[in-house]
Each structure stands twice: as C-alpha cells, then as structure tokens.
Motif scaffolding. Structure first.
Motif, PDB file in Angstrom:
ATOM      1  N   GLU A  33      42.847  44.583  39.440  1.00  0.00           N
ATOM      2  CA  GLU A  33      42.324  43.746  38.363  1.00  0.00           C
ATOM      3  C   GLU A  33      41.984  42.353  38.879  1.00  0.00           C
ATOM      4  O   GLU A  33      40.943  41.776  38.545  1.00  0.00           O
ATOM      5  CB  GLU A  33      43.359  43.661  37.227  1.00  0.00           C
ATOM      6  CG  GLU A  33      42.875  42.949  36.006  1.00  0.00           C
ATOM      7  CD  GLU A  33      41.736  43.669  35.313  1.00  0.00           C
ATOM      8  OE1 GLU A  33      40.939  42.971  34.649  1.00  0.00           O
ATOM      9  OE2 GLU A  33      41.625  44.893  35.449  1.00  0.00           O
ATOM     10  N   GLU A  34      42.840  41.820  39.722  1.00  0.00           N
ATOM     11  CA  GLU A  34      42.601  40.499  40.299  1.00  0.00           C
ATOM     12  C   GLU A  34      41.333  40.505  41.165  1.00  0.00           C
ATOM     13  O   GLU A  34      40.517  39.582  41.108  1.00  0.00           O
ATOM     14  CB  GLU A  34      43.816  40.101  41.140  1.00  0.00           C
ATOM     15  CG  GLU A  34      43.809  38.669  41.610  1.00  0.00           C
ATOM     16  CD  GLU A  34      45.091  38.327  42.342  1.00  0.00           C
ATOM     17  OE1 GLU A  34      44.985  37.747  43.445  1.00  0.00           O
ATOM     18  OE2 GLU A  34      46.169  38.632  41.811  1.00  0.00           O
ATOM     19  N   GLN A  35      41.157  41.572  41.941  1.00  0.00           N
ATOM     20  CA  GLN A  35      39.971  41.699  42.791  1.00  0.00           C
ATOM     21  C   GLN A  35      38.705  41.785  41.943  1.00  0.00           C
ATOM     22  O   GLN A  35      37.684  41.174  42.266  1.00  0.00           O
ATOM     23  CB  GLN A  35      40.098  42.948  43.672  1.00  0.00           C
ATOM     24  CG  GLN A  35      38.966  43.145  44.645  1.00  0.00           C
ATOM     25  CD  GLN A  35      38.948  42.087  45.734  1.00  0.00           C
ATOM     26  OE1 GLN A  35      39.971  41.548  46.098  1.00  0.00           O
ATOM     27  NE2 GLN A  35      37.772  41.772  46.227  1.00  0.00           N
ATOM     28  N   ARG A  36      38.761  42.526  40.830  1.00  0.00           N
ATOM     29  CA  ARG A  36      37.604  42.658  39.948  1.00  0.00           C
ATOM     30  C   ARG A  36      37.225  41.310  39.345  1.00  0.00           C
ATOM     31  O   ARG A  36      36.051  40.932  39.315  1.00  0.00           O
ATOM     32  CB  ARG A  36      37.910  43.663  38.844  1.00  0.00           C
ATOM     33  CG  ARG A  36      36.713  44.017  37.971  1.00  0.00           C
ATOM     34  CD  ARG A  36      37.087  44.914  36.819  1.00  0.00           C
ATOM     35  NE  ARG A  36      38.075  44.326  35.931  1.00  0.00           N
ATOM     36  CZ  ARG A  36      37.794  43.417  34.986  1.00  0.00           C
ATOM     37  NH1 ARG A  36      36.568  42.981  34.823  1.00  0.00           N
ATOM     38  NH2 ARG A  36      38.760  42.940  34.213  1.00  0.00           N
TER      39      ARG A  36
ATOM     40  N   LYS B  60      32.411  35.525  41.570  1.00  0.00           N
ATOM     41  CA  LYS B  60      31.412  35.361  42.637  1.00  0.00           C
ATOM     42  C   LYS B  60      30.009  35.622  42.120  1.00  0.00           C
ATOM     43  O   LYS B  60      29.064  34.908  42.427  1.00  0.00           O
ATOM     44  CB  LYS B  60      31.716  36.319  43.795  1.00  0.00           C
ATOM     45  CG  LYS B  60      32.718  35.815  44.780  1.00  0.00           C
ATOM     46  CD  LYS B  60      32.778  36.746  45.976  1.00  0.00           C
ATOM     47  CE  LYS B  60      33.720  36.239  47.024  1.00  0.00           C
ATOM     48  NZ  LYS B  60      33.801  37.137  48.183  1.00  0.00           N
ATOM     49  N   LYS B  61      29.860  36.693  41.291  1.00  0.00           N
ATOM     50  CA  LYS B  61      28.548  37.031  40.739  1.00  0.00           C
ATOM     51  C   LYS B  61      28.030  35.905  39.854  1.00  0.00           C
ATOM     52  O   LYS B  61      26.854  35.534  39.919  1.00  0.00           O
ATOM     53  CB  LYS B  61      28.626  38.335  39.953  1.00  0.00           C
ATOM     54  CG  LYS B  61      28.748  39.570  40.804  1.00  0.00           C
ATOM     55  CD  LYS B  61      28.816  40.816  39.962  1.00  0.00           C
ATOM     56  CE  LYS B  61      29.019  42.054  40.809  1.00  0.00           C
ATOM     57  NZ  LYS B  61      29.131  43.273  39.992  1.00  0.00           N
ATOM     58  N   LYS B  62      28.919  35.366  39.009  1.00  0.00           N
ATOM     59  CA  LYS B  62      28.506  34.255  38.140  1.00  0.00           C
ATOM     60  C   LYS B  62      28.064  33.063  38.966  1.00  0.00           C
ATOM     61  O   LYS B  62      27.063  32.411  38.679  1.00  0.00           O
ATOM     62  CB  LYS B  62      29.673  33.849  37.225  1.00  0.00           C
ATOM     63  CG  LYS B  62      29.937  34.824  36.120  1.00  0.00           C
ATOM     64  CD  LYS B  62      31.098  34.351  35.258  1.00  0.00           C
ATOM     65  CE  LYS B  62      31.437  35.364  34.183  1.00  0.00           C
ATOM     66  NZ  LYS B  62      32.615  34.934  33.384  1.00  0.00           N
TER      67      LYS B  62
END
Length: 172
Positions: A23-26, A32-34
C-alpha cells in the motif's frame, strides 16, 4: 557471500512483502505520477507561451493533427502480404451445417485399427457369454466336472454324518 559474478538464489529464504508495504509503494507511485503531470503542465505552458510569442506555432500544431501519421521507413512504400499468415475467415452457419453433413473426419490407420479391435473384442465377449466359443465350451465343461465333484463330496459328507449319528445313538 558467493564469489563470482552470478549468485544462486536456490536454498535461500523467501521474503514476502506485507500488505502495508504494498500500500505504501502504491501511494508513493501515485505521488510520483501527480508530480510528473504537474511538471509536464508547467513545461507545456512554457512551450505554449513561447508559441504564442512566435504567432504561427499554434496553427502548425492544428494542421499536424489533421494529417494521419505515415509509416516509417520502407514499410510505408511496400505493401506485401505474408503468405504464411493465417487469416480467419468468418463462416456462415448455413454453410457449416451443409459441410458437417457431407464431410466425415478421416480416421488414421491406427484409429481405424483400434476401433476394429474394440469391435472384435465386444463381439468375442458376446459369443463367450452365449457359450459359443471354444474357450467358453471348455470353461463350461470344467465347471460341470467341478459341480459333479462337489455334489459327490457333499453326498459323502452327508453319509459320514449319518453314520456318526447312528453310531452315537446305538451307544446310548
């Protein structure tokens, strides 16, 4: 630590990631995408402002969208069909029904021999059950002899039993 360039992973302990770590990785990936989208908007707004200064930049981008993109290299010039490519053809249901009735699948020699062998075995079993084969006749004769022997043995036992009873009744 093993020496050499390559390491072997066999026999090592396995490590499974916990759901919390996943969950933390997601969440980290979403951030990063934002950030990348925000950076992309800033750079595109800078490019638009530069194009507005030049004047004709925005007209050129509209004309590029109207034209389809051309294939790169020689593939755009030469149109060749691959003879090895199998193209599925749609068949009508009425044609399939007609073809299914006319054509029967061709059996291989081994399949034909196997079917014939099964038919012969079934026919032999049927004749054997009816007692028409030589082996069935031999079996029936053997059974008759055994029945006769058993009957004789039973008669002997009965006779011995009666004789024992007679002897015991006479003694009393």
């Amino acid at each position: 630590m093993p020496r050499g360039k390559f390491t072997n992973h066999k026999g090592r302990n396995r490590k499974f990631t916990s759901p919390e770590e996943l969950e933390e990785q997601r969440k980290h990936d979403e951030q990063k995408k934002k950030w990348r989208k925000e950076q992309g908007k800033e750079s595109s707004s800078e490019e638009e402002s530069e194009e507005e200064k030049s004047g004709s930049g925005s007209e050129g981008s509209d004309s590029d969208e109207d034209h389809p993109t051309k294939a790169k290299g020689v593939s755009g010039l030469i149109e060749v069909e691959n003879p090895n490519r199998v193209v599925k053809k749609n068949k009508k249901l009425s044609n399939l029904n007609d073809l299914g009735d006319v054509e029967k699948p061709q059996l291989s020699r081994r399949e034909r021999e196997e079917i014939e062998r099964q038919r012969a075995a079934a026919a032999y079993q049927k004749l054997h059950a009816e007692g028409k084969t030589e082996q069935a006749r031999a079996d029936l004769a053997r059974l008759a002899i055994i029945r006769q022997q058993r009957e004789e043995a039973a008669k002997r036992r009965e006779a011995e039993k009666k004789s024992k009873e007679d002897t015991t009744t006479k003694k009393r």
